[in-house]
Design a protein around this motif. Structure first.
Motif, PDB file in Angstrom:
ATOM      1  N   MET A  31      48.251  44.684 -23.537  1.00 58.20           N
ATOM      2  CA  MET A  31      48.422  45.788 -24.480  1.00 58.20           C
ATOM      3  C   MET A  31      47.337  46.846 -24.314  1.00 58.20           C
ATOM      4  SD  MET A  31      49.849  44.368 -28.114  1.00 58.20           S
ATOM      5  CE  MET A  31      49.910  46.073 -28.702  1.00 58.20           C
ATOM      6  N   THR A  32      46.134  46.420 -23.963  1.00 56.96           N
ATOM      7  CA  THR A  32      45.068  47.394 -23.688  1.00 56.96           C
ATOM      8  C   THR A  32      45.450  48.258 -22.503  1.00 56.96           C
ATOM      9  OG1 THR A  32      43.393  45.853 -24.533  1.00 56.96           O
ATOM     10  CG2 THR A  32      42.624  47.692 -23.175  1.00 56.96           C
ATOM     11  N   LEU A 180      37.766  50.700 -30.836  1.00 60.98           N
ATOM     12  CA  LEU A 180      39.172  51.086 -30.909  1.00 60.98           C
ATOM     13  C   LEU A 180      39.392  52.113 -32.015  1.00 60.98           C
ATOM     14  CD1 LEU A 180      42.008  50.476 -29.775  1.00 60.98           C
ATOM     15  CD2 LEU A 180      42.200  48.653 -31.477  1.00 60.98           C
ATOM     16  N   LYS A 181      38.815  51.842 -33.172  1.00 57.91           N
ATOM     17  CA  LYS A 181      38.941  52.784 -34.292  1.00 57.91           C
ATOM     18  C   LYS A 181      38.298  54.132 -33.940  1.00 57.91           C
ATOM     19  CE  LYS A 181      39.772  54.037 -38.593  1.00 57.91           C
ATOM     20  NZ  LYS A 181      39.081  53.349 -39.707  1.00 57.91           N
ATOM     21  N   GLU A 182      37.153  54.110 -33.293  1.00 57.06           N
ATOM     22  CA  GLU A 182      36.464  55.341 -32.915  1.00 57.06           C
ATOM     23  C   GLU A 182      37.312  56.166 -31.951  1.00 57.06           C
ATOM     24  OE1 GLU A 182      32.692  55.878 -30.166  1.00 57.06           O
ATOM     25  OE2 GLU A 182      32.080  55.206 -32.161  1.00 57.06           O
ATOM     26  N   ALA A 183      37.917  55.492 -30.966  1.00 62.72           N
ATOM     27  CA  ALA A 183      38.743  56.201 -29.986  1.00 62.72           C
ATOM     28  C   ALA A 183      39.952  56.852 -30.648  1.00 62.72           C
ATOM     29  CB  ALA A 183      39.195  55.233 -28.894  1.00 62.72           C
ATOM     30  N   LEU A 184      40.551  56.163 -31.617  1.00 60.19           N
ATOM     31  CA  LEU A 184      41.716  56.716 -32.313  1.00 60.19           C
ATOM     32  C   LEU A 184      41.334  57.938 -33.147  1.00 60.19           C
ATOM     33  CD1 LEU A 184      43.487  53.436 -33.463  1.00 60.19           C
ATOM     34  CD2 LEU A 184      44.222  55.005 -31.664  1.00 60.19           C
ATOM     35  N   GLY A 199      48.661  55.304 -32.682  1.00 60.88           N
ATOM     36  CA  GLY A 199      47.894  54.647 -33.734  1.00 60.88           C
ATOM     37  C   GLY A 199      48.488  53.311 -34.122  1.00 60.88           C
ATOM     38  N   VAL A 200      49.811  53.230 -34.203  1.00 60.34           N
ATOM     39  CA  VAL A 200      50.468  51.969 -34.549  1.00 60.34           C
ATOM     40  C   VAL A 200      50.225  50.932 -33.454  1.00 60.34           C
ATOM     41  CG1 VAL A 200      52.699  50.860 -34.959  1.00 60.34           C
ATOM     42  CG2 VAL A 200      52.225  53.115 -35.955  1.00 60.34           C
ATOM     43  N   LEU A 201      50.390  51.347 -32.189  1.00 58.96           N
ATOM     44  CA  LEU A 201      50.156  50.420 -31.075  1.00 58.96           C
ATOM     45  C   LEU A 201      48.718  49.916 -31.082  1.00 58.96           C
ATOM     46  CD1 LEU A 201      51.042  49.041 -28.406  1.00 58.96           C
ATOM     47  CD2 LEU A 201      50.349  51.134 -27.222  1.00 58.96           C
ATOM     48  N   ALA A 202      47.774  50.817 -31.286  1.00 60.51           N
ATOM     49  CA  ALA A 202      46.360  50.427 -31.282  1.00 60.51           C
ATOM     50  C   ALA A 202      46.030  49.529 -32.476  1.00 60.51           C
ATOM     51  CB  ALA A 202      45.473  51.667 -31.289  1.00 60.51           C
ATOM     52  N   LEU A 207      44.812  43.951 -34.401  1.00 63.60           N
ATOM     53  CA  LEU A 207      45.183  42.694 -35.063  1.00 63.60           C
ATOM     54  C   LEU A 207      45.209  41.536 -34.080  1.00 63.60           C
ATOM     55  CD1 LEU A 207      48.069  43.888 -37.433  1.00 63.60           C
ATOM     56  CD2 LEU A 207      45.772  43.153 -38.106  1.00 63.60           C
ATOM     57  N   LEU A 208      45.721  41.767 -32.889  1.00 62.98           N
ATOM     58  CA  LEU A 208      45.772  40.708 -31.876  1.00 62.98           C
ATOM     59  C   LEU A 208      44.370  40.331 -31.391  1.00 62.98           C
ATOM     60  CD1 LEU A 208      48.888  41.816 -29.790  1.00 62.98           C
ATOM     61  CD2 LEU A 208      48.725  39.910 -31.407  1.00 62.98           C
ATOM     62  N   LEU A 209      43.493  41.323 -31.285  1.00 64.45           N
ATOM     63  CA  LEU A 209      42.096  41.030 -30.942  1.00 64.45           C
ATOM     64  C   LEU A 209      41.470  40.090 -31.970  1.00 64.45           C
ATOM     65  CD1 LEU A 209      40.786  44.530 -29.801  1.00 64.45           C
ATOM     66  CD2 LEU A 209      40.600  42.421 -28.455  1.00 64.45           C
TER      67      LEU A 209
END
Length: 252
Positions: A31-32, A180-184, A199-202, A207-209
């Motif tokens: 996914m990444t 991840l949050k910072e990049a979004l 945003g939804v995909l990230a 959550l998977l992380l």
């Protein structure tokens, strides 16, 4: 001479939890890659895509491979202890090298773009975790793979090694979530609140992380899933203690 410990058995639920952790870990890596490919243009060492090397390398090294390294002693229950130690150490080496590539990529990218370094909470945690990870590996190698450490020193340090290993892994997952949050927020800004597909995909990736981290820690926390000592290992430990400290095996 017959072993008094008998054959080493595998707890019934352990293989399922390990398989689930691997499914989660591989999904996180995939996914990444999908996130970077679909919404960030892909990966390259030169140009604007150089930054994308950083999140992919960190997820592979500091999350997936580090998690697998922690699980080695749960998965390989019947192999020789030294073989398991070497595999544990090698996985950490690969994780460190891949993470180092990710760090070089982001610092080099910032230098080329004249961006500031080490100002965000994510970057502070990232450097802290990376330094702790290197220290943990170096000290662990010195104590458990290098033959000079005494038996008592190894025994006293082992609980700290286990604790800090799990702690660094947990911090790695948290740091990845911060990044991840910072990049979004950098890219989407106020549009992040409008449920943009990226945003939804990230968010699902985040959550998977977290699920991967929790699953690994759950496996490590089960006392009855620990790798049981084999008769040969106990004998070697007693002989090693006798040679290095002058103790008598009969006195234990």
């Amino acid at each position: 001479m017959e072993s008094r410990l008998g054959p080493v058995s595998t707890p019934g639920a352990l293989p399922y939890y390990v398989a689930f952790s691997q499914l989660l870990g591989l999904t996180v890596v995939a996914m990444t890659g999908a996130w970077l490919g679909l919404y960030r243009g892909g990966i390259a060492w030169e140009g604007t895509l150089q930054f994308n090397v950083h999140p992919l390398c960190m997820v592979i090294g500091m999350i997936f491979l580090q998690g697998d390294a922690l699980l080695v002693y749960r998965v390989f229950r019947k192999e020789a202890k030294r073989t398991t130690k070497v595999l544990h150490g090698l996985l950490h080496v690969f994780a460190f090298i891949i993470a180092l590539v990710g760090l070089v990529a982001v610092f080099d990218y910032h230098k080329k773009k004249s961006y500031a370094d080490l100002y965000s909470l994510h970057s502070w945690f990232g450097i802290l975790v990376f330094v702790l990870y290197f220290v943990q590996w170096f000290v662990g190698f010195s104590f458990f793979l290098f033959p000079g450490a005494s038996f008592s020193l190894r025994s006293r340090y082992r609980p700290q090694h286990i604790f800090f290993g799990a702690t660094i892994f947990l911090l790695s997952v948290g740091t990845a979530l911060l990044g991840l949050k910072e990049a979004l927020l950098f890219k989407l800004g106020s549009q992040y609140s409008t449920f943009q597909p990226e945003g939804v995909l990230a968010n699902v990736l985040g959550l998977l992380l977290a699920c991967f981290g929790v699953t690994v820690l759950y496996i490590l926390a089960q006392a009855d899933w620990k790798r049981p000592p084999q008769a040969e290992e106990q004998a070697l430990s007693m002989d090693f203690k006798t040679l290095t400290e002058g103790d008598s095996p009969s006195s234990q």
